[in-house]
Enzyme design. Structure first.
Site, PDB file in Angstrom:
ATOM      1  N   ASP A  55      39.800  33.018  31.613  1.00 30.10           N
ATOM      2  CA  ASP A  55      40.811  33.881  32.233  1.00 30.10           C
ATOM      3  C   ASP A  55      40.274  35.238  32.688  1.00 30.10           C
ATOM      4  O   ASP A  55      41.030  36.049  33.251  1.00 30.10           O
ATOM      5  CB  ASP A  55      41.991  34.092  31.273  1.00 30.10           C
ATOM      6  CG  ASP A  55      42.866  32.853  31.159  1.00 30.10           C
ATOM      7  OD1 ASP A  55      43.085  32.205  32.184  1.00 30.10           O
ATOM      8  OD2 ASP A  55      43.315  32.551  30.043  1.00 30.10           O
ATOM      9  N   ASP A  70      43.783  25.717  36.159  1.00 29.79           N
ATOM     10  CA  ASP A  70      43.933  27.167  36.318  1.00 29.79           C
ATOM     11  C   ASP A  70      42.584  27.851  36.569  1.00 29.79           C
ATOM     12  O   ASP A  70      42.493  28.891  37.212  1.00 29.79           O
ATOM     13  CB  ASP A  70      44.555  27.792  35.068  1.00 29.79           C
ATOM     14  CG  ASP A  70      45.542  26.892  34.339  1.00 29.79           C
ATOM     15  OD1 ASP A  70      45.383  25.653  34.380  1.00 29.79           O
ATOM     16  OD2 ASP A  70      46.463  27.416  33.710  1.00 29.79           O
TER      17      ASP A  70
HETATM   18  N1  GLY Z   1      46.908  29.915  33.082  1.00 29.50           N
HETATM   19  C1  GLY Z   1      48.012  29.569  32.287  1.00 29.50           C
HETATM   20  C2  GLY Z   1      49.230  29.199  33.061  1.00 29.50           C
HETATM   21  O1  GLY Z   1      49.220  28.948  34.240  1.00 29.50           O
HETATM   22  O2  GLY Z   1      50.251  29.157  32.434  1.00 29.50           O
END
Ligand code: GLY
Length: 402
Positions: A122, A183
């Site tokens: 992230d 993601d």
């Molecule tokens: N990256 C986590 C989500 O999209 O909830």
């Protein structure tokens, strides 16, 4: 979720250009609305005896609440970069020096990430939404260094045997291998950027390798995506494909597909390789084919409770923003379709059915974070607001240029 009726017919009127207001006006009005909501949030955050704590970031407002739930900016808080990013976009829109100062202060709370070992993938969301936008708008050289250092940190998650970044180091045991989540496509942009700005070609190569691995192993034959792909750490073979936040392993989790649309659009921009443009279109077309009338997806397109399942406005925001870019790369007819779809999404989001309005200081209602975990269901979520204002600004520039 109680959605008020949306006058889709009024949108038809918008796109045909035969009556007022035009999309240009509506985007401008929506940006002015975002600006007012930002001022409200800043006032709410500063409304403490000791003033604003710049390490506390707005994360969500539950459907039953009316003030922001704040979370400390730690390496585990994947959303901590979105509020600084919202402030940078608000500054870009209004050129207001007080908002810029607040953007700088919240952004500075994330600097520690550039010299902290990677917790997970992230880092792109955290640093590129905050420092990335800050650098784009100010050229501050210290911001550039933070991004470069963080890109190096993100690169430590790359496994050359698999050819992809490890999304969640903490879940290797649970999943029985090298896990990659969709993601993660969003965090390649920071690697591409760093490669172009002195970070080294290896960062570009990692991003391309990750995109290839994802393109080849993370999708079904109809171009819908799995949320998680698991690879054997020793051979690099895919050993499993499943969900984490979706309805089922074989279902289509809306935000996962939205991340794919945005991510592969970026990969095409950065590589110029037609195969990514073709793929981005396939993935987009699969998503668009599943949308309900107002253009805002159900949180998972396969939830059997549809039409009584929660929506995910955040996915709509991500896609509306991605389409502002993708529509410019494809042939005119297809580009016009994407434009029409994106403006329809933005129009729906900008109605009372989805706007927080006076009720709450967020921009939007009706996002779904992690339904299977019972978390952030039908809520205001900060990343919906981030991609909403990004989409509005991108479309404003494009509509202005004809
Ligand atoms: N990256 C986590 C989500 O999209 O909830």
């Amino acid at each position: 979720m109680k959605l008020k009726n949306i006058a889709i017919t009024s949108f038809a009127c918008l796109t045909l250009g035969s009556c007022q207001p035009q999309p240009w006006d509506e985007v401008g009005t929506s940006l002015a609305y975002c600006h007012r909501q930002v001022e409200r949030t800043l006032a709410e955050l500063g409304n403490h005896e000791s003033g604003t704590d710049y390490t506390l970031m707005p994360r969500n407002i539950a459907d039953t609440a009316s003030v922001w739930h704040l979370r400390k900016a730690t390496k585990e808080e994947w959303c901590a970069g979105f509020w600084p990013g919202v402030l940078w976009y608000a500054y870009e829109h209004g050129n207001n020096s007080a908002i810029r100062q607040e953007a700088e202060r919240f952004t500075a709370s994330l600097e520690f990430l550039s010299h902290t070992p990677a917790y997970d993938h992230d880092l792109g969301f955290l640093i590129f939404c905050s420092y990335g936008n800050g650098y784009r708008l100010t050229g501050n050289p210290s911001y550039k260094q933070v991004i470069l250092d963080t890109a190096d940190t993100l690169a430590t998650l790359f496994n050359p045997t698999v050819g992809a970044l490890l999304s969640w180091p903490r879940h290797v045991k649970d999943y029985g291998g090298h896990n990659v989540i969709m993601d993660n496509m969003m965090n390649l942009e920071m690697l591409f950027w760093a490669a172009k700005n002195g970070g080294g070609k290896h960062l570009y190569d990692m991003a391309v390798s990750h995109a290839d691995k994802t393109m080849n192993h993370h999708f079904r034959s109809d171009y819908t995506s799995y949320h998680v792909a698991v690879y054997d750490t020793l051979t690099g073979e895919r050993i499993n494909a499943l969900t984490h936040q979706g309805y089922a392993d074989e279902s289509l989790w809306a935000r996962g597909q939205a991340w794919a649309i945005y991510g592969f659009t970026v990969v095409y921009r950065e590589t110029g390789d037609q195969k990514y443009l073709d793929f981005a279109q396939q993935v987009t077309d699969a998503y668009l084919a599943h949308l309900p009338e107002d253009g805002i997806p159900y949180w998972d397109f396969d939830d059997p409770r549809i039409p009584n399942a929660p929506r995910d406005a955040s996915a709509a925001c991500v896609v509306a923003s991605a389409l502002a870019e993708l529509n410019t790369y494809v042939p005119e007819e297809k580009g016009n379709q994407y434009k029409e779809q994106a403006l329809k999404m933005l129009h729906s989001l900008s109605t009372d059915a989805y706007r927080s309005g006076e009720q709450k200081p967020s921009f939007l209602l009706h996002s779904t974070g992690n339904l299977p975990a019972g978390s952030e269901i039908d809520a205001s979520i900060i990343y919906a607001d981030y991609y909403y204002i990004e989409a509005l600004l991108r479309w404003q520039k494009q509509l202005k240029n004809g």
